[in-house]
Design a protein around this motif. Structure first.
Motif, PDB file in Angstrom:
ATOM      1  N   GLY A   1     106.050  34.958   4.367  1.00 48.34           N
ATOM      2  CA  GLY A   1     105.854  33.632   4.967  1.00 48.34           C
ATOM      3  C   GLY A   1     105.318  32.651   3.947  1.00 48.34           C
ATOM      4  O   GLY A   1     104.913  33.031   2.847  1.00 48.34           O
TER       5      GLY A   1
ATOM      6  N   THR B   1     107.223  39.114  -2.425  1.00 51.15           N
ATOM      7  CA  THR B   1     106.818  38.059  -3.361  1.00 51.15           C
ATOM      8  C   THR B   1     106.905  36.714  -2.663  1.00 51.15           C
ATOM      9  O   THR B   1     107.833  36.495  -1.872  1.00 51.15           O
ATOM     10  CB  THR B   1     107.720  38.026  -4.618  1.00 51.15           C
ATOM     11  OG1 THR B   1     107.504  36.783  -5.294  1.00 51.15           O
ATOM     12  CG2 THR B   1     109.202  38.135  -4.250  1.00 51.15           C
TER      13      THR B   1
ATOM     14  N   GLY C   1      98.417  39.974  -2.868  1.00 54.16           N
ATOM     15  CA  GLY C   1      99.227  41.095  -3.339  1.00 54.16           C
ATOM     16  C   GLY C   1     100.307  41.421  -2.320  1.00 54.16           C
ATOM     17  O   GLY C   1     100.377  40.777  -1.265  1.00 54.16           O
ATOM     18  N   GLY C   2     101.125  42.420  -2.637  1.00 57.75           N
ATOM     19  CA  GLY C   2     102.272  42.747  -1.790  1.00 57.75           C
ATOM     20  C   GLY C   2     102.015  43.762  -0.700  1.00 57.75           C
ATOM     21  O   GLY C   2     102.873  44.000   0.150  1.00 57.75           O
TER      22      GLY C   2
ATOM     23  N   MET D   1     106.299  44.438   6.944  1.00 52.85           N
ATOM     24  CA  MET D   1     107.757  44.653   6.907  1.00 52.85           C
ATOM     25  C   MET D   1     108.086  46.071   7.382  1.00 52.85           C
ATOM     26  O   MET D   1     109.057  46.291   8.118  1.00 52.85           O
ATOM     27  CB  MET D   1     108.271  44.416   5.495  1.00 52.85           C
ATOM     28  CG  MET D   1     108.137  42.971   5.045  1.00 52.85           C
ATOM     29  SD  MET D   1     108.523  42.755   3.299  1.00 52.85           S
ATOM     30  CE  MET D   1     108.000  41.043   3.059  1.00 52.85           C
TER      31      MET D   1
ATOM     32  N   ARG E   1     100.441  42.729  -7.756  1.00 53.16           N
ATOM     33  CA  ARG E   1      99.089  42.174  -7.673  1.00 53.16           C
ATOM     34  C   ARG E   1      98.942  41.160  -8.801  1.00 53.16           C
ATOM     35  O   ARG E   1      99.910  40.911  -9.525  1.00 53.16           O
ATOM     36  CB  ARG E   1      98.058  43.307  -7.815  1.00 53.16           C
ATOM     37  CG  ARG E   1      97.794  44.065  -6.499  1.00 53.16           C
ATOM     38  CD  ARG E   1      96.775  43.333  -5.627  1.00 53.16           C
ATOM     39  NE  ARG E   1      96.948  43.633  -4.211  1.00 53.16           N
ATOM     40  CZ  ARG E   1      96.132  43.170  -3.265  1.00 53.16           C
ATOM     41  NH1 ARG E   1      95.081  42.417  -3.602  1.00 53.16           N
ATOM     42  NH2 ARG E   1      96.376  43.444  -1.999  1.00 53.16           N
TER      43      ARG E   1
HETATM   44  C1  JD8 Z   1     103.255  39.823  -3.685  1.00 53.81           C
HETATM   45  C2  JD8 Z   1     100.868  39.201  -6.368  1.00 53.81           C
HETATM   46  C3  JD8 Z   1      99.563  37.219  -5.615  1.00 53.81           C
HETATM   47  C4  JD8 Z   1     101.176  35.350  -5.887  1.00 53.81           C
HETATM   48  C5  JD8 Z   1      99.408  34.099  -7.723  1.00 53.81           C
HETATM   49  C6  JD8 Z   1      98.160  34.764  -5.762  1.00 53.81           C
HETATM   50  C7  JD8 Z   1     104.750  38.071   0.199  1.00 53.81           C
HETATM   51  N1  JD8 Z   1     104.209  35.633   1.851  1.00 53.81           N
HETATM   52  C8  JD8 Z   1     103.503  36.015   0.699  1.00 53.81           C
HETATM   53  N2  JD8 Z   1     102.502  35.326   0.189  1.00 53.81           N
HETATM   54  N3  JD8 Z   1     102.035  35.962  -0.938  1.00 53.81           N
HETATM   55  C9  JD8 Z   1     102.770  37.056  -1.124  1.00 53.81           C
HETATM   56  C10 JD8 Z   1     102.577  37.943  -2.313  1.00 53.81           C
HETATM   57  C11 JD8 Z   1     101.578  37.575  -3.228  1.00 53.81           C
HETATM   58  C12 JD8 Z   1     101.443  38.361  -4.378  1.00 53.81           C
HETATM   59  C13 JD8 Z   1     102.264  39.468  -4.605  1.00 53.81           C
HETATM   60  C14 JD8 Z   1     103.405  39.054  -2.521  1.00 53.81           C
HETATM   61  C15 JD8 Z   1     101.897  39.992  -5.866  1.00 53.81           C
HETATM   62  N4  JD8 Z   1     100.603  38.228  -5.464  1.00 53.81           N
HETATM   63  C16 JD8 Z   1     100.085  36.111  -6.525  1.00 53.81           C
HETATM   64  C17 JD8 Z   1     101.680  34.267  -6.784  1.00 53.81           C
HETATM   65  C18 JD8 Z   1     100.516  33.336  -7.105  1.00 53.81           C
HETATM   66  N5  JD8 Z   1      98.939  35.229  -6.896  1.00 53.81           N
HETATM   67  C19 JD8 Z   1     103.723  37.130  -0.101  1.00 53.81           C
HETATM   68  N6  JD8 Z   1     105.581  38.794   0.492  1.00 53.81           N
END
Ligand code: JD8
Length: 388
Positions: free
Chosen positions: A134, A84, A140-141, A148, A110
């Motif tokens: 980062g 996240t 998404g994850g 990882m 997601r």
């Molecule tokens: C998990 C949903 C998208 C995020 C609204 C865009 C990690 N370094 C990272 N950057 N983004 C993620 C990540 C993004 C994710 C999910 C990881 C699940 N989203 C969401 C919040 C804003 N959308 C990540 N590790």
């Protein structure tokens, strides 16, 4: 180690079977299980998301499918990793930590994310690790889970053919990687640094350490201990009481010079304490201390030559463990700024094969005017003093 992944895009994780983890499975080091979250839905549309309470854009992943999946996967006591953007930074130490676990379960979100109650529930029955890849936003994850996984699996005992190589890596040594080269020795006008083909392993190690330090100072000063950051350094005039530490630092620094020049007959290496004390009387000398430790020094004096007065700079020393962070540049600039108005040029010497030093002095505007034929040269470098 057993790895489980919960995702609404299981095909996204097919890459797991391709790269490193795939080989670990073949070696029996790893068990990989990818699960489609929709497996734990019961409506015709296999719904996994709904609108967010409190309004706002996007959708949120519902808790129920996760609850049933976690029950069926029996995650009790496992380590549940939730990528996240709101998570703690994923780092090499965390990768090492996760590599000690028997089982990791990745929950790949997601849309706007996973209903918070899923995470609160997980924390009651397993180790919950919310982690970010980062400071940028993904959709998404899954990508984060892949990265990882690779960082963790390659640390598993028996996995990397040559475990030793793990130790030298960026983020293991605390420094960024040094540049690497392979054949051909010349390519499109670019040469491989000769030291790497010298067979002198001491010189090669010193060069690589230097380059790694320089890169780290340039690109990731945050990785360097505060003591190694230019803003912390205060250049002070040397005093008699510094002589012992100066002598010790001098020996340490010129051992490195002897290694890279494959030559022990270097004057600085053969000076005794009395010579250092005498030098304090004959040269203007400066030192830098960090937390009371003498970590750098330089000296200078005027010398009359047939071409006018030059400002002779010498004994530029930086503690070997602090090299490549800019302290040498700070000391050189300090010595230059102390030159009398009557001086027409700066002059200094270094080992004819001290490539790192030669590169640094040339970057500082010096040019080699002579290479003497004594032990290790030395190379004589000069820089005209522009109008002040
Ligand atoms: C998990 C949903 C998208 C995020 C609204 C865009 C990690 N370094 C990272 N950057 N983004 C993620 C990540 C993004 C994710 C999910 C990881 C699940 N989203 C969401 C919040 C804003 N959308 C990540 N590790």
């Amino acid at each position: 180690m057993r790895l489980d992944y919960l995702t609404i895009f299981p095909e996204y994780l097919d890459a797991l079977r391709l790269s490193l983890p795939g080989k670990a499975v073949d070696k029996g080091l790893l068990e990989l299980h990818v699960h489609d979250l929709r497996t734990w839905t019961h409506d015709r549309h296999r719904t996994v998301d709904d609108t967010p309470y409190g309004g706002g854009a996007g959708m949120v992943l519902k808790p129920e499918p996760f609850g049933e999946a976690l029950d069926e996967l029996a995650v009790d006591g496992a380590t549940v990793v939730v990528p996240t953007p709101a998570g703690r930074p994923f780092t090499q130490p965390l990768a090492r930590e996760l590599a000690t676990r028997e089982r990791l379960v990745f929950l790949c979100g997601r849309y706007e994310g996973i209903d918070q109650r899923v995470l609160d529930h997980v924390a009651t029955r397993a180790e919950l690790v919310e982690v970010s890849l980062g400071d940028y936003v993904l959709n998404g994850g899954e990508v984060a889970a892949l990265a990882m996984t690779e960082a963790v699996v390659r640390l598993l005992p028996g996995f990397m053919g040559n475990a030793a190589s793990l130790v030298e890596e960026s983020h293991e040594s605390g420094l960024l990687e040094h540049p690497v080269y392979t054949k051909p020795a010349a390519w499109r006008g670019h040469e491989v640094p000769p030291v790497l083909m010298s067979g002198n392993h001491g010189a090669i190690a010193a060069w690589r350490h230097d380059r790694a330090l320089a890169r780290t100072a340039e690109r990731r000063p945050d990785l360097l201990p505060a003591t190694a950051v230019a803003s912390e350094w205060v250049v002070e005039p040397a005093v008699r009481a510094d002589a012992g530490e100066l002598w010790t630092l001098q020996r340490a620094c010129w051992v490195t010079e002897a290694v890279v020049n494959d030559e022990l007959r270097i004057p600085a290496l053969h000076e005794e304490l009395d010579d250092v004390v005498a030098g304090l009387g004959e040269w203007r000398t400066w030192v830098v201390r960090v937390d009371g430790r003498l970590v750098g020094s330089v000296r200078a004096r005027t010398t009359a030559t047939e071409r006018g007065e030059v400002w002779e700079i010498g004994r530029l020393m930086v503690a070997p463990d602090l090299r490549g962070r800019g302290l040498g540049r700070v000391l050189l600039e300090h010595a230059e700024q102390a030159a009398p108005g009557s001086a027409t040029a700066y002059r200094l010497v270094t080992g004819a094969r001290s490539e790192a030093n030669l590169r640094r002095y040339k970057r500082a505007g010096y040019r080699v005017v002579e290479v003497q034929d004594g032990p290790a040269g030395p190379a004589v470098l000069v820089k005209r003093i522009s109008a002040r």
